[in-house]
Design an enzyme around this catalytic site. Structure first.
Site, PDB file in Angstrom:
ATOM      1  N   SER A 120       0.838  -1.204   0.000  1.00 42.94           N
ATOM      2  CA  SER A 120       0.000   0.000   0.000  1.00 42.94           C
ATOM      3  C   SER A 120       0.867   1.245   0.000  1.00 42.94           C
ATOM      4  O   SER A 120       0.373   2.356   0.151  1.00 42.94           O
ATOM      5  CB  SER A 120      -0.931  -0.018   1.223  1.00 42.94           C
ATOM      6  OG  SER A 120      -0.163  -0.133   2.394  1.00 42.94           O
TER       7      SER A 120
ATOM      8  N   GLY B  20       5.635   4.590  -2.739  1.00 42.41           N
ATOM      9  CA  GLY B  20       7.094   4.741  -2.894  1.00 42.41           C
ATOM     10  C   GLY B  20       7.751   3.397  -3.151  1.00 42.41           C
ATOM     11  O   GLY B  20       8.595   3.251  -4.041  1.00 42.41           O
TER      12      GLY B  20
ATOM     13  N   GLU C  62       0.398  -6.429   9.924  1.00 45.09           N
ATOM     14  CA  GLU C  62       1.760  -6.803  10.337  1.00 45.09           C
ATOM     15  C   GLU C  62       1.684  -7.431  11.711  1.00 45.09           C
ATOM     16  O   GLU C  62       1.225  -6.793  12.656  1.00 45.09           O
ATOM     17  CB  GLU C  62       2.654  -5.565  10.414  1.00 45.09           C
ATOM     18  CG  GLU C  62       3.195  -5.163   9.075  1.00 45.09           C
ATOM     19  CD  GLU C  62       4.300  -4.103   9.163  1.00 45.09           C
ATOM     20  OE1 GLU C  62       4.888  -3.926  10.242  1.00 45.09           O
ATOM     21  OE2 GLU C  62       4.542  -3.469   8.139  1.00 45.09           O
TER      22      GLU C  62
ATOM     23  N   ASP D  56       8.825  -6.476   3.838  1.00 45.28           N
ATOM     24  CA  ASP D  56       8.818  -5.748   5.090  1.00 45.28           C
ATOM     25  C   ASP D  56      10.215  -5.161   5.267  1.00 45.28           C
ATOM     26  O   ASP D  56      11.216  -5.837   5.037  1.00 45.28           O
ATOM     27  CB  ASP D  56       8.457  -6.657   6.266  1.00 45.28           C
ATOM     28  CG  ASP D  56       8.015  -5.818   7.445  1.00 45.28           C
ATOM     29  OD1 ASP D  56       7.061  -5.034   7.281  1.00 45.28           O
ATOM     30  OD2 ASP D  56       8.632  -5.907   8.513  1.00 45.28           O
TER      31      ASP D  56
ATOM     32  N   PHE E 215      11.918   7.342   5.925  1.00 47.88           N
ATOM     33  CA  PHE E 215      13.103   7.907   6.578  1.00 47.88           C
ATOM     34  C   PHE E 215      14.217   8.291   5.596  1.00 47.88           C
ATOM     35  O   PHE E 215      15.340   8.593   6.013  1.00 47.88           O
ATOM     36  CB  PHE E 215      13.645   6.922   7.626  1.00 47.88           C
ATOM     37  CG  PHE E 215      12.704   6.706   8.788  1.00 47.88           C
ATOM     38  CD1 PHE E 215      12.441   7.728   9.686  1.00 47.88           C
ATOM     39  CD2 PHE E 215      12.066   5.487   8.979  1.00 47.88           C
ATOM     40  CE1 PHE E 215      11.568   7.551  10.764  1.00 47.88           C
ATOM     41  CE2 PHE E 215      11.194   5.286  10.056  1.00 47.88           C
ATOM     42  CZ  PHE E 215      10.942   6.325  10.943  1.00 47.88           C
ATOM     43  N   ASP E 216      13.930   8.280   4.315  1.00 51.18           N
ATOM     44  CA  ASP E 216      14.962   8.613   3.311  1.00 51.18           C
ATOM     45  C   ASP E 216      15.683   9.940   3.584  1.00 51.18           C
ATOM     46  O   ASP E 216      16.904  10.015   3.378  1.00 51.18           O
ATOM     47  CB  ASP E 216      14.351   8.647   1.902  1.00 51.18           C
ATOM     48  CG  ASP E 216      14.257   7.246   1.282  1.00 51.18           C
ATOM     49  OD1 ASP E 216      14.863   6.310   1.843  1.00 51.18           O
ATOM     50  OD2 ASP E 216      13.587   7.099   0.246  1.00 51.18           O
TER      51      ASP E 216
ATOM     52  N   LYS F  94      19.244   5.424  -5.897  1.00 52.99           N
ATOM     53  CA  LYS F  94      18.881   4.661  -4.688  1.00 52.99           C
ATOM     54  C   LYS F  94      18.805   3.170  -5.020  1.00 52.99           C
ATOM     55  O   LYS F  94      19.232   2.320  -4.247  1.00 52.99           O
ATOM     56  CB  LYS F  94      17.543   5.168  -4.119  1.00 52.99           C
ATOM     57  CG  LYS F  94      17.119   4.442  -2.848  1.00 52.99           C
ATOM     58  CD  LYS F  94      15.802   4.942  -2.263  1.00 52.99           C
ATOM     59  CE  LYS F  94      15.356   4.051  -1.098  1.00 52.99           C
ATOM     60  NZ  LYS F  94      14.016   4.350  -0.592  1.00 52.99           N
TER      61      LYS F  94
ATOM     62  N   ARG G 292      16.298  -2.558  -0.450  1.00 59.16           N
ATOM     63  CA  ARG G 292      15.223  -3.118  -1.282  1.00 59.16           C
ATOM     64  C   ARG G 292      15.775  -3.651  -2.600  1.00 59.16           C
ATOM     65  O   ARG G 292      15.389  -4.716  -3.072  1.00 59.16           O
ATOM     66  CB  ARG G 292      14.178  -2.017  -1.540  1.00 59.16           C
ATOM     67  CG  ARG G 292      12.968  -2.450  -2.316  1.00 59.16           C
ATOM     68  CD  ARG G 292      11.814  -1.483  -2.113  1.00 59.16           C
ATOM     69  NE  ARG G 292      11.465  -1.400  -0.707  1.00 59.16           N
ATOM     70  CZ  ARG G 292      11.756  -0.352   0.078  1.00 59.16           C
ATOM     71  NH1 ARG G 292      12.335   0.719  -0.413  1.00 59.16           N
ATOM     72  NH2 ARG G 292      11.445  -0.380   1.362  1.00 59.16           N
TER      73      ARG G 292
HETATM   74  P1  IMP Z   1       7.198  -1.379   6.055  1.00 61.01           P
HETATM   75  O1  IMP Z   1       6.696  -1.947   7.350  1.00 61.01           O
HETATM   76  O2  IMP Z   1       8.001  -2.357   5.268  1.00 61.01           O
HETATM   77  O3  IMP Z   1       6.136  -0.724   5.238  1.00 61.01           O
HETATM   78  O4  IMP Z   1       8.241  -0.234   6.365  1.00 61.01           O
HETATM   79  C1  IMP Z   1       8.387   0.292   7.622  1.00 61.01           C
HETATM   80  C2  IMP Z   1       8.778   1.735   7.579  1.00 61.01           C
HETATM   81  O5  IMP Z   1      10.172   1.804   7.349  1.00 61.01           O
HETATM   82  C3  IMP Z   1       8.121   2.573   6.514  1.00 61.01           C
HETATM   83  O6  IMP Z   1       6.961   3.191   6.984  1.00 61.01           O
HETATM   84  C4  IMP Z   1       9.155   3.615   6.227  1.00 61.01           C
HETATM   85  O7  IMP Z   1       8.957   4.688   7.087  1.00 61.01           O
HETATM   86  C5  IMP Z   1      10.460   2.916   6.582  1.00 61.01           C
HETATM   87  N1  IMP Z   1      11.146   2.482   5.368  1.00 61.01           N
HETATM   88  C6  IMP Z   1      11.159   1.254   4.803  1.00 61.01           C
HETATM   89  N2  IMP Z   1      11.902   1.258   3.689  1.00 61.01           N
HETATM   90  C7  IMP Z   1      12.339   2.500   3.547  1.00 61.01           C
HETATM   91  C8  IMP Z   1      13.139   3.139   2.557  1.00 61.01           C
HETATM   92  O8  IMP Z   1      13.582   2.582   1.556  1.00 61.01           O
HETATM   93  N3  IMP Z   1      13.383   4.439   2.783  1.00 61.01           N
HETATM   94  C9  IMP Z   1      12.904   5.127   3.851  1.00 61.01           C
HETATM   95  N4  IMP Z   1      12.144   4.593   4.776  1.00 61.01           N
HETATM   96  C10 IMP Z   1      11.854   3.281   4.619  1.00 61.01           C
END
Ligand code: IMP
Length: 201
Positions: A15, A18, A43, A72, A151-152, A173, A179
């Site tokens: 969802s 980015g 999650e 994740d 957090f980029d 990136k 990723r």
């Molecule tokens: P998620 O649970 O995989 O959606 O990611 C957890 C959180 O980590 C996200 O809400 C982002 O704030 C942060 N995050 C994950 N991957 C990235 C990234 O590539 N860049 C910046 N923040 C990230």
């Protein structure tokens, strides 16, 4: 649907727009066929990204009944004992970038890493398969840049030139992000699985 002619089809379940953009760029290089479904998967609360990704993949499969890929990811900050780690999404929504910088005030050790775990599932492969990627870096002293997401703006990859992830183009990136590394492993693996291909033609 992206179609690269390999006949392999799967659904990227996220969802987060980015993440979706990054996966589209990464997978297009491998000619894989996939589509993105912006479904929010629950999650589970766990310390291990792998477990979280595995459970999300099984949930996504139950909903879609097609081969699914979920990811994740988390930001692990050494000086904070690995926080926010598996709680990154919650930390981003609550304390945000400003909150993380506040926790890091006066902290000299800025080392951190992003970790990504991709989980893929279709009953044809038996159990969930996972692929991990990592990138080492530092937490900046102030947010910089407007690209990317999450957090980029405060993450400076150690392999870069001092710019934050948010100051890099997506192509930059995607050269060495957590990723990109997990996606590369997954793409190479799924490209080699000819066996699951015909069923989805
Ligand atoms: P998620 O649970 O995989 O959606 O990611 C957890 C959180 O980590 C996200 O809400 C982002 O704030 C942060 N995050 C994950 N991957 C990235 C990234 O590539 N860049 C910046 N923040 C990230």
């Amino acid at each position: 649907m992206r179609s690269g002619g390999r006949g392999i089809r799967f659904v990227v379940v996220t969802s987060n727009p980015g993440k979706a953009r990054e996966f589209e760029d990464l997978f297009s290089r491998y000619g894989l066929s996939f589509r993105v479904e912006p479904i929010k998967t629950p999650e589970i609360q766990a310390m291990d990204l792998r477990l979280i990704a595995e459970e999300s993949a099984l949930y996504a499969y139950d909903v879609l009944r097609e081969p699914v890929m979920v990811e994740d990811a988390g930001l692990f900050i050494d000086a904070l004992g690995g926080f926010p780690g598996p709680f990154s999404s919650y930390a981003y929504k609550t304390i945000g970038i400003r909150g993380i910088l506040k926790l890091m005030e006066g902290v000299e050790d800025r080392r951190a890493r992003f970790t990504s775990v991709i989980a893929f599932y279709t009953p044809m492969i038996g159990s969930v398969k996972t692929f991990a990627g990592e990138v080492e870096g530092y937490i900046s002293y102030e947010p910089r840049g407007s690209g990317g997401f999450g957090f980029d703006p405060i993450f400076i990859p150690a392999e870069g030139d001092g710019r934050t992830f948010a100051e890099l183009s997506m192509e930059e990136k995607n050269r060495f992000s957590h990723r990109a590394r997990a996606a590369r492993k997954f793409a190479e693996w799924i490209s080699s699985i000819e066996a699951i291909s015909p069923a989805y033609e």
